[in-house]
Write an enzyme that holds these catalytic residues in place. Structure first.
Site, mmCIF file in Angstrom:
data_model
loop_
_atom_site.group_PDB
_atom_site.id
_atom_site.type_symbol
_atom_site.label_atom_id
_atom_site.label_comp_id
_atom_site.label_asym_id
_atom_site.label_seq_id
_atom_site.Cartn_x
_atom_site.Cartn_y
_atom_site.Cartn_z
ATOM 1 N N ASP A 6 8.120 1.180 0.208
ATOM 2 C CA ASP A 6 7.729 2.312 0.953
ATOM 3 C C ASP A 6 6.952 2.293 1.876
ATOM 4 O O ASP A 6 6.483 1.236 2.173
ATOM 5 C CB ASP A 6 7.259 3.672 -0.165
ATOM 6 C CG ASP A 6 7.227 4.986 0.533
ATOM 7 O OD1 ASP A 6 8.100 5.345 1.257
ATOM 8 O OD2 ASP A 6 6.075 5.526 0.395
ATOM 9 N N THR B 169 5.337 5.182 4.175
ATOM 10 C CA THR B 169 4.170 6.340 4.278
ATOM 11 C C THR B 169 3.219 5.974 3.035
ATOM 12 O O THR B 169 3.614 6.266 1.958
ATOM 13 C CB THR B 169 4.581 7.546 4.560
ATOM 14 O OG1 THR B 169 5.133 7.784 5.617
ATOM 15 C CG2 THR B 169 3.487 8.706 4.459
ATOM 16 N N ASP C 161 3.935 4.814 -3.269
ATOM 17 C CA ASP C 161 2.781 5.627 -3.627
ATOM 18 C C ASP C 161 3.280 7.105 -4.086
ATOM 19 O O ASP C 161 2.129 7.646 -4.375
ATOM 20 C CB ASP C 161 1.686 5.669 -2.359
ATOM 21 C CG ASP C 161 2.328 6.535 -1.496
ATOM 22 O OD1 ASP C 161 3.400 6.377 -1.012
ATOM 23 O OD2 ASP C 161 1.327 7.120 -0.401
ATOM 24 N N ASN D 150 8.709 10.145 -4.816
ATOM 25 C CA ASN D 150 9.784 9.650 -4.541
ATOM 26 C C ASN D 150 10.074 8.236 -4.660
ATOM 27 O O ASN D 150 11.240 7.626 -4.491
ATOM 28 C CB ASN D 150 10.110 10.035 -2.960
ATOM 29 C CG ASN D 150 8.912 9.585 -2.135
ATOM 30 O OD1 ASN D 150 7.587 9.333 -2.378
ATOM 31 N ND2 ASN D 150 9.382 9.154 -0.949
#
EC number: 7.6.2.1
Length: 1209
Positions: free
Chosen positions: A411, A413, A833, A836
């Protein structure tokens, strides 16, 4: 409609709930939940679960049978139990039963104690929770009740800082308008406060007497695990009132900043959403586990073959020879033929030879894995001082697979970035703000900027907020209407909560960093969000307090990708304010804004190019009549029993159209420290990194440059943006053709025709020249993941050095991971983190959670967790590589020592009439794997290293043998057992040949059974001890103690078992008094032991010496370099220090986040110079790795991987 007798007659009117069945709702099939307030007798008819939770598995009565049942579901335990049963049959057992039962009971006991301990703490935790006290309204009086006694339909009073006992419908609170504040850290890890509110009709029920008379009935969804959704209806006083998640207090939450509140229990105990989410994570197994299962089956087959050979030999011997000696060696009563004697002999040899797979193997593997997990937990270099967060191995079963990772799915962000948002730029009415220009009109860089904007005019400004463009503040002060409306929107359209501890000291509690950054920006520019109630929002606009009536909140979700509020200003004018993703909002604008749209779109592209995170802002004026009619239809949709969300989405879609464009915002997200260096280092280790992000395409490209995934030196970056299946297929085909055409090793004209089957997939793209990258959009990825195109996409992507998938959904993330797992047969790792990322983390072979700004849902679903992305390089290149190396060396040695030990029985069978007589003393057989050889191999498996940790980081190519599974595979296994068989041959025949002619010092014959057994056993223990000394690459005090200590223990036990003391106590068990002393006193015996040891070990030493000289691998070269450095350092103390030069690190950022308040994603372009790893020195000796890699790729049906570069000398 028939009205039930228990139902108040007033409900027989239009507001009555539908009829129901009073059958007990079966587990998992409950269609709807019904709960009537203050009516336990009514609610008990449905037999809902009590509020008592039980996470424990056993009790005193069930522990032993249930635990044993679970343990014997393991094939290995069942196998050894079967052997134990065979040993209890006198006719076939030549070993005492304790040789198997002792290790089996030991293993079962250790496992049982561990399970019992874990369950004890679960019981303790359950009792602590179940015995908490709550105030329950019973018969009009508040009474203290334990949590376990709370029932569905009870009304509970909560006080500030108390945990919520069950899933409650909020009825009233001490705050105005039925508001209350909660913290949901136990549910989602978020420590910021959230607001919940009671529905208006119950918010006035603050008095106990009124609550005692409350008899409303709730009809809602059945128990489920959706934390962010709730759908229900309250029937009371003829009214039908919609309920949503905003009216619910879930178990596990804590009441904050609210003196008290009352709630109606809807779900209790195991039906609560907290308990519904506590399901077990999918069990993951390593490739070594799967290989071991296969090898154990092969070994069992080999064991059966040996048993058959020896059984046939027994039958022949009994028929040809044994019949002549019936007088001296009579058959047992049950044996009536040579064939039956052979049959019994088969089972006897199965018992004797079973030690090729001892039960201690499984125990040792778990101990080693546990040790590796503790090393990860204790690693101070993976400890984040800022957050006081250590790395955590949340599983002990996957450590060695950390050394075999080929694909990382990340991921962005919060994983690659810090998820700390800063308001950076904005576009208002076609004018861009945020850039600072010098006197020549050139854009000023960050270090050249003047002092930030002075917000001292605003006493409520946040002093931490920095902005560099003074023209925006001037526009506000000059009264520009568009600028005012822009910041008015930011101060109204959000779900932030405001807390004012002291006069003028505002603290915002935002559910996402994005919203916090936007509201803070509006605050500093003079539009200060001050407070809110369920029906109003108060904003201080340039010092003037204005209260807006809040008519509706059209909330954000991942499908809508926007949120809106409808407010009425003090003049009575109704206006809708909306903010959302550009891809969504730009299609919902009024045609009259086309010219403004064009200039704003240019600004959006510019912001995305700078790696910023963008949002579009718009508004729409609503007529009073239209709003009234729309609000009525919205209420009807919210009360619908079915398809409520779809109906509301349609209503929202209608009002969010023909809006007027205001502008756009651009938010910056800080890049985590060490991300480019980590990605570059992992890339050098031949690990492919795919970024799966929700960012727009332009931003995604800049993410790659920021992280050094993409470089200017790349041959080409392919961008796939097709909107149809044909367009995507064509773009992928062109990308493959370009890669093939540029290659010197593959001919022209390579095309794909029709559907590709996995059996026809080749490594055509494996040797492409140049470095390529692939960027693909979410809508294109949806087509690429279809069954008839997934292989084309995968082969194209795997031929690229870097892959970035943008605008992807959580489901698509998991699908991409599953695709690589399915066809590449490679070990995958997913790191994220946020919530999602959970599906991706659970899908990958290894899931890593980063404890960041988005809560701990990713951490809870992960196998490993830490706080910063840069720790991933240490997790893989140090801990992962060492774990794989140690486990492989452990398994190789373990199989070697057990074949050397067991096969001696096979050779002895040809000299004892195939009578299933054992060579060794039965106590030696019992203790060999438990005492004599267990600790040295455990020490090697836990502590061994080939090179120090610094060299593991400096030479990433050391990681490749794990990816190719070179250190333990079927070939290495056969080499180990061949060495073991070779050792067993020498171990038996050298003493046998010596003893045939040897005599004692007194001239008597040396050859007797017990002396031979002692000689062979002593030779075996010494040989395997010397062998593990050769295998150990990193000596510690523990290794020395265990190896030499095990030898000492062997001799101590050997002499003890042949002593007078034990004979006096157990004359039937220890009858060979003084045998060990007499045997080991003979020089011939020690010469035999030395000869056996030398002949067994010298070929191994010679082979390793030749391999080191003629064909060293990279680890050998690194060790040699290390020795040379040490010698040079000793000779030249002024020698220049060798180390990595630190690459330029960036504190600048790009951003991405999904979840509540997340509206769009973007990235920060920082084209750093090539990462300098000055001390990274590759070696040509890795070319053999490359040839094996190509061979592996040619032999598999998986799509081709990216071009590999051999190590340069």
């Amino acid at each position: 409609m028939t009205v039930p007798k228990e139902m108040p007659e007033k409900w027989a009117r239009a507001g009555a709930p539908p009829s129901w069945s009073q059958k007990k709702p079966s587990w998992g099939t409950e269609e709807e939940r019904r709960a009537r307030a203050n009516d336990r007798e009514y609610n008990e008819k449905f037999q809902y679960a009590s509020n008592c939770i039980k996470t424990s598995k056993y009790n005193i009565l069930t522990f032993l049978p249930v635990n044993l049942f679970e343990q014997f579901q393991e094939v290995a335990n069942t196998y050894f139990l079967f052997l134990l049963i065979l040993q209890l049959i006198p006719q076939i057992s030549s070993l005492s039963w304790f040789t198997t039962i002792v290790p089996l009971v030991l293993v079962l006991t250790i496992t049982a104690v561990k399970d019992a301990t874990d369950d004890y703490f679960r019981h303790k935790s359950d009792n602590q929770v179940n015995n908490r006290h709550s105030q329950v309204l019973i018969n009009g009086v508040l009474q203290q009740e334990q949590w376990m006694n709370v029932c569905v339909g009870d009304i509970i009073k909560l006080e500030n800082n108390q945990f919520v006992a069950a899933d409650l419908l909020l009825l009233s609170s001490s705050e105005p308008h039925g508001l209350c504040y909660i913290e949901t850290a136990e549910l989602d890890g978020e420590t910021n406060m959230k607001v919940r509110q009671a529905i208006p009709v119950t918010s006035e029920l603050g008095d106990i007497s009124k609550l005692a008379k409350f008899d409303g009935e709730v009809i809602c969804e059945p128990p489920n695990n959706k934390l962010d959704k709730f759908s229900g209806t309250l029937y009371w006083k003829g009214n039908k009132l919609a309920l949503s998640n905003q009216n619910m207090l879930l178990r596990g939450c804590v009441l904050r900043n609210t003196e008290w509140c009352f709630g109606l229990v809807i779900f209790a105990g195991p039906d609560t959403k907290l308990m519904q989410n506590s399901g077990r994570t999918k069990f993951k197994r390593t490739s070594i586990d799967r290989l071991m299962n296969t090898l154990v089956l092969w070994i069992f087959g080999f064991l059966v073959c040996m048993g058959v050979i020896l059984a046939i030999g027994n039958a022949i011997w009994e028929h040809e020879v044994g019949t002549r000696f019936q007088v001296y060696l009579p058959w047992d009563e049950a044996v009536d033929s040579a064939f039956f004697s052979g049959f019994l002999s088969f089972w006897s040899y199965i018992i004797i030879l079973n030690t090729v797979v001892p039960i201690s193997l499984y125990v040792s593997v778990e101990v080693i894995r546990l040790g590796h997990s503790y090393f990860i937990n204790w690693d101070k270099k993976m400890f984040c001082m800022k957050k006081r967060t250590p790395a955590e191995a949340r599983t002990t079963t996957l450590n060695e697979e950390l050394g075999q990772v080929e694909y990382i799915f990340s991921d962005k962000t919060g994983t690659l970035t810090q998820n700390i948002m800063v308001f950076n730029k904005c576009s208002i009415n076609g004018h861009s703000y945020g850039d600072v220009f010098d006197v020549l009109g050139h854009k000023a860089e960050l270090g050249e900027r003047p002092a930030p904007v002075d917000f001292s005019f605003n006493p409520l400004a946040d002093k931490k907020f920095l902005f560099w463009d003074p023209s925006l503040l001037e526009a506000v002060k000059m009264g520009d209407p568009h600028t005012h409306e822009f910041f008015r929107l930011l101060s109204l359209c959000h779900t932030v909560m405001s807390e004012e501890k002291n006069e003028g000291e505002l603290y915002y509690k935002a559910q996402s960093p994005d919203e916090g950054a936007l509201v803070t920006a509006a605050r500093n520019f003079g539009f200060v969000f001050r407070s809110r109630t369920p029906k109003t929002i108060t904003v201080h606009e340039l010092g003037t307090a204005i209260t807006y009536q809040l008519l509706a909140i059209l909330d954000f979700n991942n499908i809508r990708k926007r949120m809106s509020v409808i407010v009425r200003n003090p003049e009575g004018k109704i206006r809708l304010y909306c903010k959302g993703a550009d891809t969504i909002l730009l299609d919902r604008l009024h045609p009259s804004t086309q010219e403004l749209l064009n200039s704003t779109a240019d600004h959006l592209n510019e912001y995305a190019g700078d790696g910023l995170r963008t949002l579009v802002l718009a508004y729409k004026d609503l007529e009073e009549d239209y709003y009234e009619e729309w609000a009525r239809r919205r209420l009807q949709a919210s009360l619908a029993q079915d398809s409520r969300e779809d109906r509301l989405a349609s209503i929202y879609e209608e009002v969010e159209s023909d809006m007027m464009l205001l502008g756009a915002t651009a938010i910056e997200d800080k890049l985590q420290q060490g991300v480019p260096e980590t990605i570059a280092l992992l890339t050098l280790a031949n690990i492919k990194i795919w970024v799966l992000t929700g960012d727009k395409q332009e931003t995604a490209v800049n993410i790659g440059y920021s992280c050094k995934m993409l470089t200017d030196d790349m041959t080409e970056v392919f961008i796939v943006t097709g909107h149809t299946v044909l367009e995507v297929r064509e773009e992928l085909r062109k990308a493959r053709e370009k890669m093939v055409d540029s290659s010197h090793t593959v001919g022209n004209g390579f095309t794909y025709q029709g559907k590709l089957s996995s059996s026809k997939l080749t490594s055509v793209l494996e040797a492409v020249a140049g470095e390529y990258a692939l960027v693909i959009n979410g809508h294109s990825l949806a087509h690429a993941l279809e069954a008839d195109m997934e292989l084309e996409f995968l082969e194209t992507a795997c031929a690229c050095k870097a892959v970035i998938c943008c605008r992807v959904t959580p489901l698509q993330k998991a699908q991409v991971v599953e695709l690589v797992k399915k066809y590449k047969k490679a070990v995958t790792l997913a790191i994220g983190d946020g919530a999602n990322d959970v599906s991706m983390i659970k899908t990958a072979h290894i899931g890593v959670g980063i404890s960041g700004q988005e809560g701990i849902q990713a951490v809870l679903a992960s196998d490993y967790s830490f706080s910063q992305f840069k720790f991933l390089q240490r997790l893989l290149l140090v801990h992962g590589r060492w774990s794989y190396l140690r486990m492989c060396k452990f398994l190789c040695y373990f199989f070697y020592k057990n074949f050397a030990f067991t096969m001696v029985h096979f050779w002895f069978g040809f000299f004892c009439g195939f009578s299933a007589q054992t060579v060794y003393d039965q106590y030696f057989i019992t203790l060999y794997n438990i005492v004599y050889t267990s600790l040295p191999v455990l020490a090697m498996g836990v502590f061994d290293q080939d090179v120090p940790e610094q060299r593991s980081m400096e030479y990433p190519k050391l990681y490749e043998p794990g990816q190719l599974n070179l250190l333990f595979n079927k070939r290495e296994f056969f080499i180990c057992i061949a060495q073991g068989i070779y050792t067993s041959v020498l171990m038996f025949f050298i003493p046998y040949g010596v003893f045939a002619e040897a005599t004692r010092d007194d001239g008597t014959q040396l050859a007797d059974y017990q002396s031979f057994a002692v000689t062979v056993a002593t030779s075996l223990v010494i040989v395997v001890s010397v062998q593990i000394g050769l295998d150990t690459g990193y000596w510690t005090a523990i290794n020395h103690f265990f190896i030499w200590g095990s030898l000492a223990v062997y001799f101590a036990i050997l002499f003890a078992m042949h002593s007078n003391g034990l004979f006096d106590m157990f004359p039937n068990q220890f009858r060979f008094v003084g045998n060990a002393q007499n045997t080991l006193a003979q020089p011939t015996v020690w010469l035999t032991i030395v000869l056996t040891t030398a002949v067994c070990i010298m070929p191994v030493v010679a082979f390793r010496f030749l391999r080191l000289s003629l064909k060293p691998d990279l680890s050998d070269t690194v060790r040699y370099t290390q020795l040379v450095r040490k010698k040079q350092k000793a000779q030249h103390r002024c020698m220049r220090r060798v180390g990595r030069t630190g690459s330029r690190r960036s504190g600048y950022a790009f951003s991405h986040q999904e979840g509540f308040g997340e509206l769009i994603m973007s990235g920060k372009n920082m084209r750093l110079s090539s990462l300098a790893l000055s001390s990274f020195s590759t070696r040509s000796s890795s070319s053999w790795i490359e040839s094996l890699r190509r061979k592996k790729s040619d032999s598999t049906n998986s799509p081709g991987g990216g071009a590999e570069k051999p190590l340069k000398g």
